[in-house]
Scaffold this motif. Structure first.
Motif, short mmCIF file in Angstrom:
data_model
loop_
_atom_site.label_atom_id
_atom_site.label_comp_id
_atom_site.label_asym_id
_atom_site.label_seq_id
_atom_site.Cartn_x
_atom_site.Cartn_y
_atom_site.Cartn_z
N MET A 140 -31.98 -6.34 -31.40
CA MET A 140 -32.03 -7.76 -31.75
C MET A 140 -30.68 -8.23 -32.27
O MET A 140 -30.23 -9.34 -31.97
N GLN A 141 -30.02 -7.39 -33.04
CA GLN A 141 -28.74 -7.75 -33.63
C GLN A 141 -27.63 -7.83 -32.58
O GLN A 141 -26.59 -8.44 -32.84
N CYS A 142 -27.84 -7.23 -31.43
CA CYS A 142 -26.83 -7.22 -30.36
C CYS A 142 -27.29 -8.02 -29.14
O CYS A 142 -26.80 -7.81 -28.02
N GLU A 143 -28.20 -8.94 -29.35
CA GLU A 143 -28.85 -9.65 -28.26
C GLU A 143 -27.86 -10.37 -27.34
O GLU A 143 -27.95 -10.29 -26.12
N GLN A 144 -26.89 -11.07 -27.91
CA GLN A 144 -25.95 -11.83 -27.08
C GLN A 144 -25.10 -10.91 -26.21
O GLN A 144 -24.85 -11.19 -25.04
N TYR A 145 -24.64 -9.82 -26.77
CA TYR A 145 -23.84 -8.87 -25.99
C TYR A 145 -24.67 -8.28 -24.84
O TYR A 145 -24.20 -8.22 -23.70
N LEU A 146 -25.89 -7.87 -25.13
CA LEU A 146 -26.72 -7.25 -24.11
C LEU A 146 -27.10 -8.25 -23.01
O LEU A 146 -27.27 -7.87 -21.85
N ARG A 147 -27.21 -9.53 -23.37
CA ARG A 147 -27.55 -10.55 -22.38
C ARG A 147 -26.42 -10.68 -21.35
O ARG A 147 -26.66 -11.07 -20.20
N ARG A 148 -25.20 -10.36 -21.74
CA ARG A 148 -24.07 -10.43 -20.81
C ARG A 148 -24.02 -9.24 -19.85
O ARG A 148 -23.16 -9.18 -18.97
N HIS A 149 -24.94 -8.30 -20.05
CA HIS A 149 -25.00 -7.11 -19.18
C HIS A 149 -26.42 -6.96 -18.63
O HIS A 149 -27.18 -6.08 -19.05
N PRO A 150 -26.80 -7.83 -17.68
CA PRO A 150 -28.17 -7.81 -17.14
C PRO A 150 -28.53 -6.52 -16.42
O PRO A 150 -29.72 -6.28 -16.15
N ASN A 151 -27.54 -5.72 -16.08
CA ASN A 151 -27.83 -4.42 -15.45
C ASN A 151 -28.50 -3.44 -16.40
O ASN A 151 -29.07 -2.43 -15.97
N LEU A 152 -28.46 -3.74 -17.71
CA LEU A 152 -29.01 -2.82 -18.71
C LEU A 152 -30.45 -3.19 -19.04
O LEU A 152 -30.72 -4.26 -19.61
N LYS A 153 -31.36 -2.34 -18.66
CA LYS A 153 -32.77 -2.51 -19.05
C LYS A 153 -32.91 -2.10 -20.51
O LYS A 153 -32.53 -1.00 -20.90
N ILE A 154 -33.45 -3.00 -21.32
CA ILE A 154 -33.57 -2.74 -22.76
C ILE A 154 -34.86 -1.97 -23.03
O ILE A 154 -35.96 -2.44 -22.71
N VAL A 155 -34.72 -0.78 -23.60
CA VAL A 155 -35.87 0.07 -23.91
C VAL A 155 -35.80 0.46 -25.38
O VAL A 155 -34.83 1.06 -25.83
N GLU A 156 -36.83 0.09 -26.14
CA GLU A 156 -36.84 0.35 -27.58
C GLU A 156 -37.13 1.81 -27.88
O GLU A 156 -37.93 2.45 -27.21
N ARG A 157 -36.45 2.31 -28.89
CA ARG A 157 -36.68 3.65 -29.41
C ARG A 157 -36.90 3.53 -30.92
O ARG A 157 -36.67 2.48 -31.52
N PHE A 158 -37.31 4.63 -31.56
CA PHE A 158 -37.65 4.56 -32.97
C PHE A 158 -36.44 4.57 -33.89
O PHE A 158 -36.54 4.27 -35.07
N ASP A 159 -35.24 4.89 -33.32
CA ASP A 159 -34.08 5.05 -34.20
C ASP A 159 -32.79 4.84 -33.43
O ASP A 159 -32.72 5.14 -32.22
N THR A 160 -31.77 4.33 -34.10
CA THR A 160 -30.47 4.13 -33.46
C THR A 160 -29.80 5.47 -33.15
O THR A 160 -29.47 5.76 -32.00
N ALA A 161 -29.61 6.28 -34.18
CA ALA A 161 -28.98 7.59 -33.98
C ALA A 161 -29.84 8.50 -33.12
O ALA A 161 -29.33 9.32 -32.35
N GLY A 162 -31.16 8.35 -33.21
CA GLY A 162 -32.07 9.14 -32.38
C GLY A 162 -31.87 8.86 -30.91
O GLY A 162 -32.03 9.75 -30.06
N SER A 163 -31.52 7.61 -30.58
CA SER A 163 -31.24 7.26 -29.19
C SER A 163 -30.01 7.99 -28.69
O SER A 163 -29.97 8.50 -27.57
N ALA A 164 -28.98 8.05 -29.53
CA ALA A 164 -27.76 8.78 -29.17
C ALA A 164 -28.05 10.27 -29.03
O ALA A 164 -27.57 10.93 -28.10
#
Length: 281
Positions: A110-134
């Protein structure tokens, strides 16, 4: 050594906040998959401390965490306001245009919504944690996946940083509360003459002017409301629970103000009395 329970895995913002708050002290963080799991862990061992995000300057309050705190016996002993800066990272050699999916905690996305909107090739998939995603991308060698996380987490898991500072608002801060067992809280929090903030919760009768009367009394005692958050009470139509943060210059006047409003409110609970964090780190 202080043992601090956190929501998330090593490298997450809660991990960073714990080390920042207790800077200069020996700290071990205990990862938990969720905030409810963190509270369960804290309730099982009174020697543990906890750190929990309660609001963000972009995404707003984390209402479920307010409720978890109210339902627990834990006390707030401090707070930290930490600057949150996100990076987009992926496996070494990946390029942004060839990525197909981005993973992170819903709040970070949510905090990076504008940036991600500029990259429509990226499917947004929620995970339980930021570092956990990495961690997941590195562990499972997920080609084509990117993570939104902190720079520390990206480095910890060996990912390449494709872009820094992707959060929409650069004045992006998260407020964390430090939690302790009620028996040890008086020893861990600052001395009484240093206390200048309190978090309380209460309900009001469904009558005209009920909240206004409470606010008038607090004002009379020179008590400032730094935050007031209402939440509907399930099963009691049009009745609300109020989470309030108070700041004050005199602990004695604060106590008198609470005594004065008690006859007007119900289900009152002090969540914690502590020293405010005026610096955003």
């Amino acid at each position: 050594m202080k043992k601090i329970t956190i929501q998330g895995v090593a490298g997450c913002f809660h991990d960073a906040a714990a080390h920042l708050y207790f800077e200069g002290e020996e700290v071990e963080t205990i990862p938990c998959e969720s905030f409810p799991a963190m509270f369960d862990t804290l309730s099982s061992d009174s020697s543990l401390l906890g750190i929990m995000a309660v609001e963000n300057t972009i995404a707003g309050p984390l209402l479920q965490n307010h409720e978890l705190l109210r339902q627990s016996t834990l006390k707030v002993i401090g707070e930290l306001k930490m600057r949150i800066s996100h990076v987009l990272c992926a496996l070494p050699g990946q390029e942004i245009d060839r990525l197909t999916e981005v993973n992170s905690h819903p709040m970070a996305l949510m905090q990076c919504e504008q940036y991600l909107r500029r990259h429509p090739n990226l499917k947004i998939v929620e995970r339980f944690d930021t570092a956990g995603s990495a961690e997941e991308i590195a562990r499972d060698n997920l080609v084509g996946h990117a993570a939104v996380c902190g720079e520390y987490a990206a480095g910890l898991y060996g990912l390449d940083i494709l872009e820094r500072g992707i959060e929409t608002n650069k004045r992006n801060f998260t407020r964390f509360l430090i939690l302790a067992d009620p028996l040890s809280a008086p020893e861990l929090r600052p001395k009484e003459d240093s206390l200048d903030k309190a978090s309380i919760v209460f309900t009001l009768p469904h009558t005209q002017g009920a909240l206004s009367k409470v606010l008038t009394i607090l004002s009379f005692y020179d008590i400032n409301l730094s935050k007031i958050q209402s939440m509907p009470i399930i099963g009691r139509e049009w009745e609300y629970r109020f989470y309030v943060d108070l700041t004050f210059n005199s602990y004695a006047r604060y106590q008198k103000s609470i005594d004065a409003v008690r006859p007007l409110i119900t289900d009152f609970k002090t969540l914690g009395e502590y020293k405010s964090c005026n610096n955003e780190i």
